[in-house]
Scaffold this motif. Structure first.
Motif, mmCIF file in Angstrom:
data_model
loop_
_atom_site.group_PDB
_atom_site.id
_atom_site.type_symbol
_atom_site.label_atom_id
_atom_site.label_comp_id
_atom_site.label_asym_id
_atom_site.label_seq_id
_atom_site.Cartn_x
_atom_site.Cartn_y
_atom_site.Cartn_z
ATOM 1 N N LYS A 79 -4.304 1.803 -9.192
ATOM 2 C CA LYS A 79 -3.466 2.977 -8.901
ATOM 3 C C LYS A 79 -3.018 3.691 -10.175
ATOM 4 O O LYS A 79 -1.921 4.232 -10.248
ATOM 5 N N LYS A 86 -15.193 -1.768 -5.277
ATOM 6 C CA LYS A 86 -15.435 -0.931 -6.465
ATOM 7 C C LYS A 86 -16.156 -1.727 -7.548
ATOM 8 O O LYS A 86 -17.080 -1.230 -8.198
ATOM 9 N N GLN A 93 -0.370 -8.743 -1.878
ATOM 10 C CA GLN A 93 -0.880 -7.852 -0.836
ATOM 11 C C GLN A 93 -0.519 -6.407 -1.192
ATOM 12 O O GLN A 93 0.592 -6.143 -1.649
ATOM 13 N N GLY A 94 -1.486 -5.530 -1.030
ATOM 14 C CA GLY A 94 -1.218 -4.123 -1.332
ATOM 15 C C GLY A 94 -1.535 -3.753 -2.769
ATOM 16 O O GLY A 94 -1.484 -2.582 -3.139
ATOM 17 N N ALA A 95 -1.874 -4.769 -3.588
ATOM 18 C CA ALA A 95 -2.184 -4.480 -5.003
ATOM 19 C C ALA A 95 -3.453 -3.650 -5.118
ATOM 20 O O ALA A 95 -3.647 -2.920 -6.091
ATOM 21 N N THR A 124 -9.958 -3.159 -1.967
ATOM 22 C CA THR A 124 -10.594 -1.928 -2.446
ATOM 23 C C THR A 124 -11.324 -2.204 -3.760
ATOM 24 O O THR A 124 -12.470 -1.799 -3.962
ATOM 25 N N GLY A 157 -8.034 5.510 -8.250
ATOM 26 C CA GLY A 157 -8.216 6.414 -7.117
ATOM 27 C C GLY A 157 -8.698 5.668 -5.895
ATOM 28 O O GLY A 157 -8.973 4.465 -5.958
ATOM 29 N N GLU A 158 -8.799 6.375 -4.794
ATOM 30 C CA GLU A 158 -9.192 5.713 -3.546
ATOM 31 C C GLU A 158 -10.703 5.746 -3.335
ATOM 32 O O GLU A 158 -11.226 5.065 -2.466
HETATM 33 P P1 GDP Z 1 -4.985 -5.568 -0.986
HETATM 34 O O1 GDP Z 1 -3.918 -5.884 0.029
HETATM 35 O O2 GDP Z 1 -4.594 -6.081 -2.348
HETATM 36 O O3 GDP Z 1 -6.347 -5.986 -0.584
HETATM 37 O O4 GDP Z 1 -4.962 -3.970 -1.154
HETATM 38 P P2 GDP Z 1 -5.930 -2.849 -0.562
HETATM 39 O O5 GDP Z 1 -7.234 -2.872 -1.251
HETATM 40 O O6 GDP Z 1 -5.910 -2.912 0.915
HETATM 41 O O7 GDP Z 1 -5.175 -1.540 -1.073
HETATM 42 C C1 GDP Z 1 -3.883 -1.177 -0.620
HETATM 43 C C2 GDP Z 1 -3.808 0.354 -0.561
HETATM 44 O O8 GDP Z 1 -3.896 0.894 -1.870
HETATM 45 C C3 GDP Z 1 -4.917 1.005 0.240
HETATM 46 O O9 GDP Z 1 -4.378 2.066 0.972
HETATM 47 C C4 GDP Z 1 -5.888 1.520 -0.823
HETATM 48 O O10 GDP Z 1 -6.605 2.653 -0.399
HETATM 49 C C5 GDP Z 1 -4.933 1.873 -1.943
HETATM 50 N N1 GDP Z 1 -5.537 1.788 -3.280
HETATM 51 C C6 GDP Z 1 -6.254 0.772 -3.831
HETATM 52 N N2 GDP Z 1 -6.616 1.067 -5.083
HETATM 53 C C7 GDP Z 1 -6.119 2.295 -5.357
HETATM 54 C C8 GDP Z 1 -6.155 3.155 -6.527
HETATM 55 O O11 GDP Z 1 -6.695 2.852 -7.586
HETATM 56 N N3 GDP Z 1 -5.511 4.354 -6.397
HETATM 57 C C9 GDP Z 1 -4.877 4.729 -5.243
HETATM 58 N N4 GDP Z 1 -4.286 5.919 -5.229
HETATM 59 N N5 GDP Z 1 -4.826 3.948 -4.160
HETATM 60 C C10 GDP Z 1 -5.434 2.759 -4.198
#
Ligand code: GDP
Length: 303
Positions: free
Chosen positions: A256, A119, A109-111, A115, A283-284
């Motif tokens: 990230k 993409k 989670q958070g990886a 997002t 990036g976001e």
């Molecule tokens: P999940 O729990 O694996 O589904 O993660 P999320 O897609 O919810 O992403 C967790 C956080 O990381 C969110 O706030 C996203 O906007 C941020 N995030 C995802 N990918 C990137 C990235 O490549 N760069 C940056 N800076 N933030 C990112």
């Protein structure tokens, strides 16, 4: 900020300029600098050791060529070795020969999985594909909604457990059923790539692994991609290994990379798991995503 590997090597070589050949002492001094630089870039220790040994081996065997001075020569050896470990060529997605290609995403989670799913969908659309996003992260309360919002941003439909869909909330939201039904839905609606977003936990746990394995068994993905935050440094290795043992995957996506991580995670994961890093997310914004280029990452680690 730490001195870059190139700076370190330049310093080491200040005294060596003009020498035609690397002595054993030069090689040792160089190896020390490479070791420190890689440790500072958060590369796992066993990987650092193996890497330094390989570079020493190559440096010993090499005649200093006319075009390069010894410093440039070592930088070239280090660069070549980095590119090799990072997979050499960019590894492309494999598409199914018949029926929809199924891509499953796994990771903590958070990886950045949710997002990344959107993409990847946008990137596939730009490649002329017609993707379908599938919400199988039914653990995190907001994950389905987040995928729907992101799906809308990139103009890709999301298959989610809603009343009426298999695995829907009237079935308790079973992610295996959702995944299975999504492939049928893709066939029916002529989507040629299915991207399955799965649940992540804050730490690796058995239940998470089992659920991901069950989804994998149910839909037999053409590609399972392990999504990992490049900023987690050393922890990336144990997580990557746990997912390899627990679920198995074909390739890695680093997220990230817009942060200040120097790429240590990329090198450690590629070296320890032997799986190629295939995509980079940096990036976001939805467009902040591309194929992973081993040569560019090698330059990032060096510079
Ligand atoms: P999940 O729990 O694996 O589904 O993660 P999320 O897609 O919810 O992403 C967790 C956080 O990381 C969110 O706030 C996203 O906007 C941020 N995030 C995802 N990918 C990137 C990235 O490549 N760069 C940056 N800076 N933030 C990112």
């Amino acid at each position: 900020m730490f001195a870059t590997l190139s700076d370190r090597l330049a310093d080491t070589f200040k005294n060596l300029r003009g020498k035609g050949r690397l002595s054993e002492a030069d090689i040792d001094a160089t190896a020390r600098e490479i070791r420190i630089a890689l440790l500072e870039a958060d590369v796992a220790l066993p990987v650092v050791k193996e890497f330094v040994a390989a570079v020493k081996e190559r440096a010993r065997g090499e005649e200093v060529s006319g075009a390069l001075n010894p410093a440039q020569q070592v930088v070239k050896i280090v660069n070549d070795e980095l590119v090799t470990i990072l997979g050499g060529e960019t590894r492309r997605l494999r598409y199914a020969k018949t029926g929809p290609t199924v891509i499953m995403l796994a990771g903590l989670q958070g990886a950045g999985k949710t997002t990344l799913a959107a993409k990847l969908a946008l990137w596939l659309k730009e490649q002329g594909k017609s993707p379908l996003l599938v919400a199988c992260d039914l653990q995190r309360p907001n994950a389905v909604n987040q995928l729907q919002v992101n799906g809308e941003r990139v103009g890709v439909p999301v298959f989610a457990p809603e009343p009426g869909n298999a695995g829907g909330i009237e079935h308790g939201g079973d992610p295996v059923q959702v995944a299975r039904a999504s492939v049928e839905e893709a066939k029916r609606t002529l989507h040629d790539v299915v991207i399955v977003d799965t649940a992540g936990r804050l730490g690796v746990d058995a239940e998470l692994m089992q659920q991901a394995s069950d989804i994998r068994d149910a839909v037999q993905p053409d590609e399972v991609l392990f999504v990992v935050d490049a900023m987690i440094g050393q922890d990336a290795v144990s997580t990557a290994q746990a997912f390899l043992d627990g679920v198995g995957y074909d390739g890695v996506v680093l997220t990230k990379l817009d942060g200040d991580a120097r790429g240590g995670a990329a090198l450690s994961i590629a070296s320890i798991t032997g799986k190629p890093v295939m995509f980079a997310s940096n990036g976001e914004k939805m467009g902040d995503f591309d194929l992973f280029h081993p040569d560019r990452m090698a330059s990032r680690i060096l510079d």
